[in-house]
Design a protein around this motif. Structure first.
Motif, PDB file in Angstrom:
ATOM      1  N   ALA A 101       0.816  -1.211   0.000  1.00  0.00           N
ATOM      2  CA  ALA A 101       0.000   0.000   0.000  1.00  0.00           C
ATOM      3  C   ALA A 101       0.850   1.261   0.000  1.00  0.00           C
ATOM      4  CB  ALA A 101      -0.933  -0.004   1.214  1.00  0.00           C
ATOM      5  N   ALA A 147       3.117   1.466  -3.404  1.00  0.00           N
ATOM      6  CA  ALA A 147       2.311   1.840  -4.567  1.00  0.00           C
ATOM      7  C   ALA A 147       2.281   3.343  -4.791  1.00  0.00           C
ATOM      8  CB  ALA A 147       0.884   1.305  -4.403  1.00  0.00           C
ATOM      9  N   LEU A 148       2.638   4.120  -3.764  1.00  0.00           N
ATOM     10  CA  LEU A 148       2.674   5.574  -3.925  1.00  0.00           C
ATOM     11  C   LEU A 148       3.879   6.036  -4.732  1.00  0.00           C
ATOM     12  CD1 LEU A 148       1.714   6.663  -0.283  1.00  0.00           C
ATOM     13  CD2 LEU A 148       0.214   6.367  -2.252  1.00  0.00           C
ATOM     14  N   ARG A 171     -11.604   8.835  -2.543  1.00  0.00           N
ATOM     15  CA  ARG A 171     -10.588   7.867  -2.978  1.00  0.00           C
ATOM     16  C   ARG A 171      -9.237   8.528  -3.188  1.00  0.00           C
ATOM     17  NH1 ARG A 171     -11.421   6.112  -8.953  1.00  0.00           N
ATOM     18  NH2 ARG A 171     -10.760   8.293  -9.103  1.00  0.00           N
ATOM     19  N   ASP A 172      -9.221   9.643  -3.908  1.00  0.00           N
ATOM     20  CA  ASP A 172      -7.953  10.283  -4.240  1.00  0.00           C
ATOM     21  C   ASP A 172      -7.291  10.906  -3.011  1.00  0.00           C
ATOM     22  OD1 ASP A 172      -8.537   9.512  -6.792  1.00  0.00           O
ATOM     23  OD2 ASP A 172      -9.210  11.492  -7.457  1.00  0.00           O
ATOM     24  N   GLY A 224      -5.829   8.257  -1.048  1.00  0.00           N
ATOM     25  CA  GLY A 224      -4.736   7.664  -1.816  1.00  0.00           C
ATOM     26  C   GLY A 224      -3.433   8.414  -1.696  1.00  0.00           C
ATOM     27  N   ARG A 225      -3.491   9.685  -1.245  1.00  0.00           N
ATOM     28  CA  ARG A 225      -2.246  10.425  -1.045  1.00  0.00           C
ATOM     29  C   ARG A 225      -1.538  10.001   0.247  1.00  0.00           C
ATOM     30  NH1 ARG A 225      -4.961  14.297  -4.190  1.00  0.00           N
ATOM     31  NH2 ARG A 225      -6.268  15.087  -2.493  1.00  0.00           N
ATOM     32  N   ASP A 280      -2.122   3.671  -0.604  1.00  0.00           N
ATOM     33  CA  ASP A 280      -3.020   3.039  -1.573  1.00  0.00           C
ATOM     34  C   ASP A 280      -3.853   1.997  -0.826  1.00  0.00           C
ATOM     35  OD1 ASP A 280      -4.364   1.774  -3.574  1.00  0.00           O
ATOM     36  OD2 ASP A 280      -2.603   1.334  -4.797  1.00  0.00           O
ATOM     37  N   GLN A 319      -4.646  -1.630  -1.870  1.00  0.00           N
ATOM     38  CA  GLN A 319      -3.703  -2.742  -1.692  1.00  0.00           C
ATOM     39  C   GLN A 319      -3.878  -3.439  -0.344  1.00  0.00           C
ATOM     40  OE1 GLN A 319      -1.497  -3.755  -3.922  1.00  0.00           O
ATOM     41  NE2 GLN A 319      -1.374  -2.081  -5.392  1.00  0.00           N
TER      42      GLN A 319
END
Length: 669
Positions: free
Chosen positions: A524, A527-528, A655-656, A659-660, A663, A666
């Motif tokens: 997770a 993935a960034l 979500r976004d 996501g910062r 992730d 994952q």
């Protein structure tokens, strides 16, 4: 239920092969018993200098009858296929049955007596045993690690009769090669076998032999106010050399104590299998050693100790010669010889490798400590770090590479940080090894390991399965441990390829999993696109703590619900773009989530900029209630197109924004 006892008695089995041989014997017996329908209550194996032993408890007297339904070809298949099936089953066509247009064979196999099965099993195992090295002897065809003398095989108190290359099974074994009045004796069960061995001066269990060695050796040292220098690898070896291990304290010439302690210990360990002894107050070695004899000598071991002391003196005299001769040549003057030492056929000489390490050290130093001096010292240490490979001492004791270079650099009067870096640049060499954290040493150790990884990945020599001939997994773990413990903020992507970066991610997962961390959290964070190991681990730890909370678990569920809705809508067409707005007449929960997202983005952005990942997770936690309320009160797929589009934009915003931080897609929890 009946017990099976097996002993394979031979000439001396190399100590390094014994533990694996015991594991192989247990595995092979367990697998073959299972194939015959047996499930023993327990199986235990023992390995020693002259015997492999197995005891299996809870076996039945006979195998149960077995019934098998075997599927054959379809009805109407070519005669050739049907005839082949009949041959494999031993039946004729009339004995087959039909079901759903397919032939089936019903086979009945009456059970056999267990001794009959055991006899076949032991012969097959002995003939197919996977020794790393084996030999034949006499006129037979049997291959074994050393010539086999006896096979003891008893089931339920009775001998299991069979013969392998003229060696007949029986119930006879023997004790110690030298000690005891009567060497051979009969055993019909494990208790009688183990007790008989003990009476004949054989300790069967290798763990018991180790305890016996350590207890006696510590007692000998304690009586003289000394301390044993413990060595697990050496203990494993000497426990495999003696059936009746008897530690003896010996004396060495005190004049040899002016040699580096690593030289003394290595000479004792490698050449003589001795344990070193030290002063517990100072930690320095004392002029004594502990050897492990295989007999109880009548004189208490005086003659053995004296003979071993003479042999040790000869060995240490050789070491002294190398030490004195090596000090006459500067490390820098040895570099030319590295051109004649091949590192790898595709990667050039050791001199080529040194040039690469030197370049890497210069590039890495500012990340470790940007003070203007570390780089110069690291480059000097990198240039000299492999010079001791062509010294006499390292030629005799390869285990001392790096260590001796550090001593020679110290003897030359080089900067202490340079000397330490040369000594420690191979570290860490295992999970329990210390990590160099002093800036110059850490820099050179990183350069050494990164060069190994970059070079072998560059020629496509990557680890596959259990195969890792160049210890690249260990090198990657070493890099990770150095970065973490020295808190070095290294952008790995600057130095390594994408596939090597993925390899680091995999190794980091292994390291964190061993520490009780979840591997999906590493995914997770990776993935960034982050490549800073220190920052990644900080993020992972913060994410782990967050997901353990009720807010974290519930927010994760809300995130996945939002993502699933968005994925379903994406299948219908592109998602609406733009920012969500507070629409007139919209439920207050919709506006509440819009405001919460805006606040979270600002505050979490501040926390992320300061790398305060715990604070960023707390800001995420504040989303839990607005997200729950939104899904509870708001219909995303409204019949009003504008409302539906606005709410989809809001879910994409959730979500976004999340996501910062990580992730969350994952995360498997």
């Amino acid at each position: 239920m009946p017990q099976l006892l097996v002993e394979l008695f031979s000439e001396e089995i190399p100590a390094r092969m014994q533990a694996q041989a015991a594991r192989d014997l247990e595995r092979m017996v367990r697998d073959r018993l299972a194939a015959e329908g047996f499930l023993p209550e327990a199986i235990k194996t023992f390995a020693g200098p002259r015997r492999l032993t197995l005891v299996a408890e809870g076996l039945p007297a006979a195998q149960a009858d077995r019934h098998e339904e075997r599927k054959g070809p379809r009805v109407g298949a070519p005669d050739q296929a049907i005839e082949g099936f009949l041959r494999s089953t031993g039946l004729n066509r009339e004995q087959l049955t039909e079901k759903d247009g397919v032939y089936f064979a019903h086979l009945h196999k009456p059970g056999r007596p267990t001794p009959e099965i055991v006899a076949e099993m032991i012969e097959a195992i002995v003939r197919g045993f996977p020794w790393p090295k084996s030999m034949t002897w006499g006129t037979g065809t049997l291959r074994w690690v050393r010539p086999v003398h006896r096979i003891l095989c008893v089931f339920d108190g009775e001998v299991v009769p069979f013969s392998i290359d003229g060696i007949a099974s029986g119930d006879l074994t023997e004790g110690h090669r030298f000690m005891g009045a009567r060497q051979s004796f009969n055993a019909r069960d494990f208790d009688a076998y183990q007790d008989g061995l003990a009476r004949h001066f054989v300790v069967l269990d290798p763990e018991e032999r180790k305890e016996r060695i350590m207890d006696a050796a510590r007692t000998l040292c304690f009586a003289r106010n000394f301390e044993l220098v413990e060595d697990e690898g050496l203990l494993d070896e000497v426990a495999g050399l003696a059936e009746w291990p008897t530690p003896i304290l010996g004396d060495m010439d005190p004049a040899f104590l002016d040699l580096p302690p690593e030289v003394i210990r290595t000479s004792m360990r490698v050449h003589q299998r001795y344990f070193a002894v030290r002063d517990p107050k100072t930690g320095f070695l004392v002029p004594h050693f502990v050897t492990v004899a295989n007999i109880e000598a009548e004189d208490g071991g005086k003659a053995i100790a004296s003979g071993n002391a003479r042999v040790l003196s000869a060995r240490l005299n050789d070491a002294r010669f190398f030490w004195e001769e090596d000090k006459k040549v500067r490390l820098a003057d040895r570099l030319e010889k590295l051109k004649g030492v091949t590192f790898h056929a595709k990667l050039g000489s050791m001199a080529d490798r040194v040039a690469r390490i030197e370049k890497l050290a210069a590039e890495l130093a500012p990340f470790v400590r940007d003070d203007g001096q570390t780089a110069a010292k690291a480059v000097e240490a990198a240039r000299l770090c492999k010079a001791d490979l062509v010294s006499g001492m390292v030629g005799e004791f390869p285990e001392l590479q790096g260590v001796m270079g550090g001593y020679y650099a110290e003897h030359e009067g080089l900067d202490p940080e340079v000397s330490d870096a040369i000594r420690d640049h191979y570290k860490p060499q295992g999970p329990s090894d210390d990590v160099p954290v002093q800036a110059v040493a850490a820099t050179v150790a990183l350069a050494d390991k990164l060069d190994t990884l970059i070079s072998f990945f560059g020629i496509d020599e990557k680890p596959t399965g259990s195969r890792d001939p160049y210890a690249l997994r260990r090198a990657a773990l070493g890099v990770i441990r150095i970065l973490l413990q020295s808190r070095t903020r290294l952008p790995l992507r600057t130095f390594v390829s994408a596939d090597l970066l993925a390899f680091f991610a995999d190794r980091l997962k292994v390291l964190l999993r061993e520490q009780g961390q979840r591997h999906d959290l590493v995914d997770a964070v990776f993935a960034l696109g982050d490549d800073d190991i220190v920052r990644i681990v900080s993020r992972v730890n913060a994410l782990d703590e967050f997901l353990k909370t009720e807010d974290g678990a519930n927010l994760l569920a809300g995130y996945k619900r939002a993502v699933n809705i968005l994925k379903a809508e994406e299948k219908k067409g592109p998602l609406p773009s733009g920012e969500p707005v507070d629409m007139a007449g919209a439920p207050p929960e919709e506006a509440g989530l819009i405001n919460a997202i805006g606040h979270m983005e600002i505050e979490s952005g501040k926390a992320l900029a300061k790398e305060d990942f715990a604070a960023a997770m707390r800001e995420l936690a504040a989303l839990r209630a607005p997200v729950d309320a939104f899904f509870d009160k708001v219909l995303v797929n409204s019949d009003v197109a504008a409302e539906r589009e606005n709410r989809l934009r809001l879910l994409a915003k959730v979500r976004d924004a999340m996501g910062r931080v990580a992730d969350f897609g994952q995360v498997t929890g």
